[in-house]
Design a protein around this motif. Sequence first.
Motif, PDB file in Angstrom:
ATOM      1  N   LYS A   1       0.883  -7.250  -3.058  1.00 33.91           N
ATOM      2  CA  LYS A   1       1.897  -7.282  -1.992  1.00 33.91           C
ATOM      3  C   LYS A   1       1.784  -8.596  -1.230  1.00 33.91           C
TER       4      LYS A   1
ATOM      5  N   SER B   1      -3.584  -5.888  -4.112  1.00 34.03           N
ATOM      6  CA  SER B   1      -2.445  -4.974  -4.227  1.00 34.03           C
ATOM      7  C   SER B   1      -1.204  -5.621  -4.824  1.00 34.03           C
TER       8      SER B   1
ATOM      9  N   GLN C   1      -6.211   0.110  -2.297  1.00 34.01           N
ATOM     10  CA  GLN C   1      -5.790   1.372  -2.906  1.00 34.01           C
ATOM     11  C   GLN C   1      -4.975   2.217  -1.938  1.00 34.01           C
ATOM     12  N   ARG C   2      -5.066   1.950  -0.660  1.00 38.36           N
ATOM     13  CA  ARG C   2      -4.330   2.699   0.362  1.00 38.36           C
ATOM     14  C   ARG C   2      -2.948   2.112   0.643  1.00 38.36           C
ATOM     15  N   VAL C   3      -2.610   1.003  -0.008  1.00 37.56           N
ATOM     16  CA  VAL C   3      -1.304   0.384   0.171  1.00 37.56           C
ATOM     17  C   VAL C   3      -0.314   1.149  -0.703  1.00 37.56           C
ATOM     18  N   THR C   4       0.552   1.906  -0.060  1.00 37.43           N
ATOM     19  CA  THR C   4       1.496   2.755  -0.787  1.00 37.43           C
ATOM     20  C   THR C   4       2.702   1.950  -1.264  1.00 37.43           C
ATOM     21  N   PRO C   5       3.443   2.483  -2.229  1.00 34.73           N
ATOM     22  CA  PRO C   5       4.593   1.748  -2.775  1.00 34.73           C
ATOM     23  C   PRO C   5       5.670   1.396  -1.744  1.00 34.73           C
ATOM     24  N   GLU C   6       5.814   2.204  -0.682  1.00 37.04           N
ATOM     25  CA  GLU C   6       6.850   1.892   0.307  1.00 37.04           C
ATOM     26  C   GLU C   6       6.492   0.713   1.206  1.00 37.04           C
TER      27      GLU C   6
END
Length: 87
Positions: free
Chosen positions: A33, A31, A4-9
């Motif tokens: 990613k 995520s 949940q802490r993996v941001t879109p950038e």
Amino acid sequence: MFAQRVTPEVDRLAGAELGGIPLVTAASMASGKPSVLIRNQKKDYGTAKLVEGRLNAGECVMIVEDVATTGGQVLEAAKVISNWAPR
């Protein structure tokens, strides 16, 4: 959860051997990613690479570690990533 802490950038996750690998794998799956694995040093067998997986220039990489102590392994992984070039 960490994913949940993996941001879109963030383009890619990276895990340093050994303890970061299960965590980065789980976070990558949760995520969506892609991830790479960072070795402490090249081995004389297998692929003999420091970075396992695809890493592209200019990507924003989040390094996942299993334990925070001195931060030495994360700093070393960051140095490997920043100096890494596809061959």
